[in-house]
Design an enzyme around this catalytic site. Structure first.
Site, PDB file in Angstrom:
ATOM      1  N   PRO A 239     -40.115 -44.029  27.336  1.00  9.45           N
ATOM      2  CA  PRO A 239     -38.555 -44.042  27.934  1.00  9.45           C
ATOM      3  C   PRO A 239     -40.085 -44.163  29.824  1.00  9.45           C
ATOM      4  CG  PRO A 239     -40.286 -41.951  26.804  1.00  9.45           C
ATOM      5  CD  PRO A 239     -40.915 -42.797  26.241  1.00  9.45           C
TER       6      PRO A 239
ATOM      7  N   ARG B 255     -41.793 -34.840  22.678  1.00 11.31           N
ATOM      8  CA  ARG B 255     -42.326 -34.821  23.503  1.00 11.31           C
ATOM      9  C   ARG B 255     -43.431 -34.207  23.465  1.00 11.31           C
ATOM     10  NH1 ARG B 255     -43.676 -39.846  27.354  1.00 11.31           N
ATOM     11  NH2 ARG B 255     -44.106 -41.392  25.456  1.00 11.31           N
TER      12      ARG B 255
ATOM     13  N   TYR C  27     -42.536 -30.879  32.828  1.00  8.18           N
ATOM     14  CA  TYR C  27     -41.201 -30.237  33.171  1.00  8.18           C
ATOM     15  C   TYR C  27     -40.722 -29.490  32.054  1.00  8.18           C
ATOM     16  CZ  TYR C  27     -41.241 -35.062  35.163  1.00  8.18           C
ATOM     17  OH  TYR C  27     -41.417 -36.462  36.011  1.00  8.18           O
TER      18      TYR C  27
ATOM     19  N   GLN D 109     -33.902 -39.996  25.245  1.00  7.38           N
ATOM     20  CA  GLN D 109     -34.908 -38.820  26.298  1.00  7.38           C
ATOM     21  C   GLN D 109     -34.318 -37.977  26.541  1.00  7.38           C
ATOM     22  OE1 GLN D 109     -38.466 -39.076  28.727  1.00  7.38           O
ATOM     23  NE2 GLN D 109     -39.567 -38.594  26.896  1.00  7.38           N
TER      24      GLN D 109
ATOM     25  N   CYS E 236     -38.509 -43.894  33.618  1.00 10.20           N
ATOM     26  CA  CYS E 236     -38.052 -43.605  34.673  1.00 10.20           C
ATOM     27  C   CYS E 236     -37.734 -44.887  35.420  1.00 10.20           C
ATOM     28  CB  CYS E 236     -37.972 -42.723  35.751  1.00 10.20           C
ATOM     29  SG  CYS E 236     -37.892 -40.725  34.934  1.00 10.20           S
TER      30      CYS E 236
ATOM     31  N   ALA F 183     -35.622 -40.889  30.897  1.00 12.48           N
ATOM     32  CA  ALA F 183     -35.677 -39.016  30.819  1.00 12.48           C
ATOM     33  C   ALA F 183     -34.614 -38.363  31.480  1.00 12.48           C
ATOM     34  CB  ALA F 183     -37.084 -38.448  31.904  1.00 12.48           C
TER      35      ALA F 183
ATOM     36  N   ARG G 125     -46.063 -49.141  31.103  1.00 13.71           N
ATOM     37  CA  ARG G 125     -46.066 -50.038  31.644  1.00 13.71           C
ATOM     38  C   ARG G 125     -46.639 -51.884  31.085  1.00 13.71           C
ATOM     39  NH1 ARG G 125     -51.075 -46.250  33.722  1.00 13.71           N
ATOM     40  NH2 ARG G 125     -51.209 -46.293  31.914  1.00 13.71           N
TER      41      ARG G 125
HETATM   42  C1  LIG Z   1     -42.521 -46.199  35.320  1.00 14.80           C
HETATM   43  C2  LIG Z   1     -42.626 -45.192  34.621  1.00 14.80           C
HETATM   44  C3  LIG Z   1     -41.673 -44.068  34.280  1.00 14.80           C
HETATM   45  C4  LIG Z   1     -41.953 -43.068  33.332  1.00 14.80           C
HETATM   46  N1  LIG Z   1     -40.885 -42.635  32.983  1.00 14.80           N
HETATM   47  C5  LIG Z   1     -41.107 -41.981  31.966  1.00 14.80           C
HETATM   48  C6  LIG Z   1     -40.018 -40.901  31.496  1.00 14.80           C
HETATM   49  O1  LIG Z   1     -39.055 -40.943  31.830  1.00 14.80           O
HETATM   50  N2  LIG Z   1     -40.234 -40.124  30.269  1.00 14.80           N
HETATM   51  C7  LIG Z   1     -41.182 -39.785  29.385  1.00 14.80           C
HETATM   52  O2  LIG Z   1     -41.956 -38.957  28.888  1.00 14.80           O
HETATM   53  N3  LIG Z   1     -42.360 -40.716  30.505  1.00 14.80           N
HETATM   54  C8  LIG Z   1     -42.097 -41.322  31.149  1.00 14.80           C
HETATM   55  N4  LIG Z   1     -43.754 -42.407  32.163  1.00 14.80           N
HETATM   56  C9  LIG Z   1     -44.254 -41.717  30.975  1.00 14.80           C
HETATM   57  C10 LIG Z   1     -44.329 -43.220  29.913  1.00 14.80           C
HETATM   58  O3  LIG Z   1     -43.616 -43.484  29.145  1.00 14.80           O
HETATM   59  C11 LIG Z   1     -45.943 -42.863  28.963  1.00 14.80           C
HETATM   60  O4  LIG Z   1     -46.503 -42.478  28.916  1.00 14.80           O
HETATM   61  C12 LIG Z   1     -47.205 -43.202  30.319  1.00 14.80           C
HETATM   62  O5  LIG Z   1     -46.556 -44.523  31.069  1.00 14.80           O
HETATM   63  C13 LIG Z   1     -48.454 -44.078  29.426  1.00 14.80           C
HETATM   64  O6  LIG Z   1     -48.322 -45.389  28.237  1.00 14.80           O
HETATM   65  P1  LIG Z   1     -48.724 -46.597  29.351  1.00 14.80           P
HETATM   66  O7  LIG Z   1     -50.225 -46.780  29.581  1.00 14.80           O
HETATM   67  O8  LIG Z   1     -48.192 -47.459  28.146  1.00 14.80           O
HETATM   68  O9  LIG Z   1     -47.814 -46.563  30.856  1.00 14.80           O
HETATM   69  C14 LIG Z   1     -43.001 -43.153  32.674  1.00 14.80           C
HETATM   70  C15 LIG Z   1     -44.209 -44.450  32.958  1.00 14.80           C
HETATM   71  C16 LIG Z   1     -44.392 -45.379  33.910  1.00 14.80           C
HETATM   72  C17 LIG Z   1     -45.054 -46.521  34.068  1.00 14.80           C
END
Ligand SMILES: Cc1cc2nc3c(=O)[nH]c(=O)nc-3n(C[C@H](O)[C@H](O)[C@H](O)COP(=O)(O)O)c2cc1C
Length: 355
Positions: A23, A230, A182, A99, A25, A57, A324
């Site tokens: 997920p 989560r 949250y 989510q 945002c 989210a 990412r």
């Molecule tokens: C741009 C962005 C938006 C995110 N929004 C959410 C979200 O809406 N809900 C959530 O649980 N985690 C959110 N995260 C966290 C990611 O889902 C993930 O858990 C975190 O970035 C670690 O993973 P990665 O190293 O692959 O980026 C967000 C991360 C990024 C980079």
């Protein structure tokens, strides 16, 4: 055969591979509605070959939004826009989940690229936030109001209603956002929950809100469709929520109809040191999987196909979530298949790219 490209079945939903778009945002909605951005952003990851896509989210109530740019699912008018996206994803072979979230005391903020995502003032359109206790996330912020029984009942009702709308929108899976500081996490963690009623104090009491939400969602979410939670599997703080708590809670959630625990971490208070190394949260997913006997998802600084493959081979998790890396490369699954020597079907329109 690469494990990453083996199917995974959750109730009636078969994922074609183990790669999940985590997920994220996008802060690009207005009044909770999707627009072209969401269609293209999520749609291109379906084209890119993900087994499952989980939306950002998505707020169950307007006051539960982090920012005015969050997606929402608190009114039936939100359904049509989301339905367009779920249809496209499924037509292109990706399962799609939503989510569902409530930001609690982390609501009412600017989008991140405006004023660094600071809390909105009342003059800027900020609204009163709610939480387990009337304690702000940081000293600079306006404190939330502690939810009373009526407020808690409303939150549970809002999650149930959003789950019903999610079904109408064609989602095949719900993930409840119980992480990153949250609202649900604000109840779980002793660092933010200072209540003295049946929703605070003991482990049983702090976890009650999540259990009630799971039960309410399961009342409307069909038994043939999967439900994820989560968690921030640890607060990385000596007085906070621990991975042992996550194991114990996961054991309680499975009989209530939860199919998988998505193991993230942190976010409940500022200033906590998190060991940000590649795959740093994988041991959490492994501990919850082994300790509670539930399927888990690993997430966090997973960036290469071989890293993802090793996590699955070692039995540390069942699914790999990418955030990412999926932004950098929406076609990660297609590229990973080439690297790992797996046979995957490219979208027919793109087949010549393989030649
Ligand atoms: C741009 C962005 C938006 C995110 N929004 C959410 C979200 O809406 N809900 C959530 O649980 N985690 C959110 N995260 C966290 C990611 O889902 C993930 O858990 C975190 O970035 C670690 O993973 P990665 O190293 O692959 O980026 C967000 C991360 C990024 C980079």
């Amino acid at each position: 055969m690469a494990q990453l490209f083996t199917p995974f079945t959750l109730r009636s939903v078969e994922l074609k591979n183990r790669i999940v778009v985590s997920p994220m945002c996008e802060y690009s909605a207005e009044d909770g509605y999707t627009n072209d951005w969401h269609v293209v952003h999520l749609g291109s990851r379906a084209v890119g070959g993900a087994g499952l896509i989980i939306t950002e989210a998505t707020a169950v109530s307007p006051e539960g939004r982090i920012s005015a740019g969050d997606l929402g699912l608190w009114k039936k008018e939100h359904i049509a826009g989301l339905e367009r996206i779920t249809r496209f994803a499924k037509d292109h072979g990706a399962a799609i989940g939503v989510q569902l979230a409530h930001a609690g005391r982390k609501a009412s903020h600017h989008i991140p690229w405006v004023k660094n995502g600071a809390q909105l003032t009342p003059e800027e359109g900020g609204w009163q936030t709610v939480s387990a206790s009337a304690q702000a996330f940081s000293e600079e912020e306006i404190p939330p109001v502690s939810l009373d029984q009526t407020g808690i009942t409303k939150v549970i009702h809002d999650f149930r209603r959003a789950a019903g709308y999610a079904l109408q929108a064609g989602f095949q899976l719900i993930e409840l956002h119980g992480a990153h500081g949250y609202l649900i996490h604000q109840f779980l963690s002793p660092l933010s929950n200072k209540r003295t009623d049946e929703f605070g104090g003991s482990f049983e009491n702090r976890t009650r809100l999540l259990r009630e939400i799971v039960k309410a969602v399961r009342e409307v979410w069909p038994s043939n469709l999967p439900l994820f939670v989560r968690l921030s599997a640890t607060d990385w703080h000596p007085e906070g929520w621990t991975v042992e708590d996550s194991v114990k809670l996961s054991q309680q959630l499975t009989p209530l109809g939860v199919d998988l625990i998505d193991c993230s971490s942190g976010g409940i208070i500022p200033g906590v040191k998190i060991p940000l190394t590649p795959g740093y949260q994988v041991p959490l997913a492994a501990k919850v999987r082994a300790g509670a006997g539930v399927p888990t998802a690993a997430v966090g600084l997973i960036t290469t196909p071989t890293q993802a493959e090793e996590i699955l081979e070692k039995g540390e998790a069942d699914l790999i979530l990418l955030a990412r890396q999926s932004l950098r490369d929406p076609y990660f699954p297609l590229h990973a298949a080439t690297e790992l020597g797996a046979e995957v079907t490219w979208p027919i329109q793109y087949v010549r790219a393989k030649l």
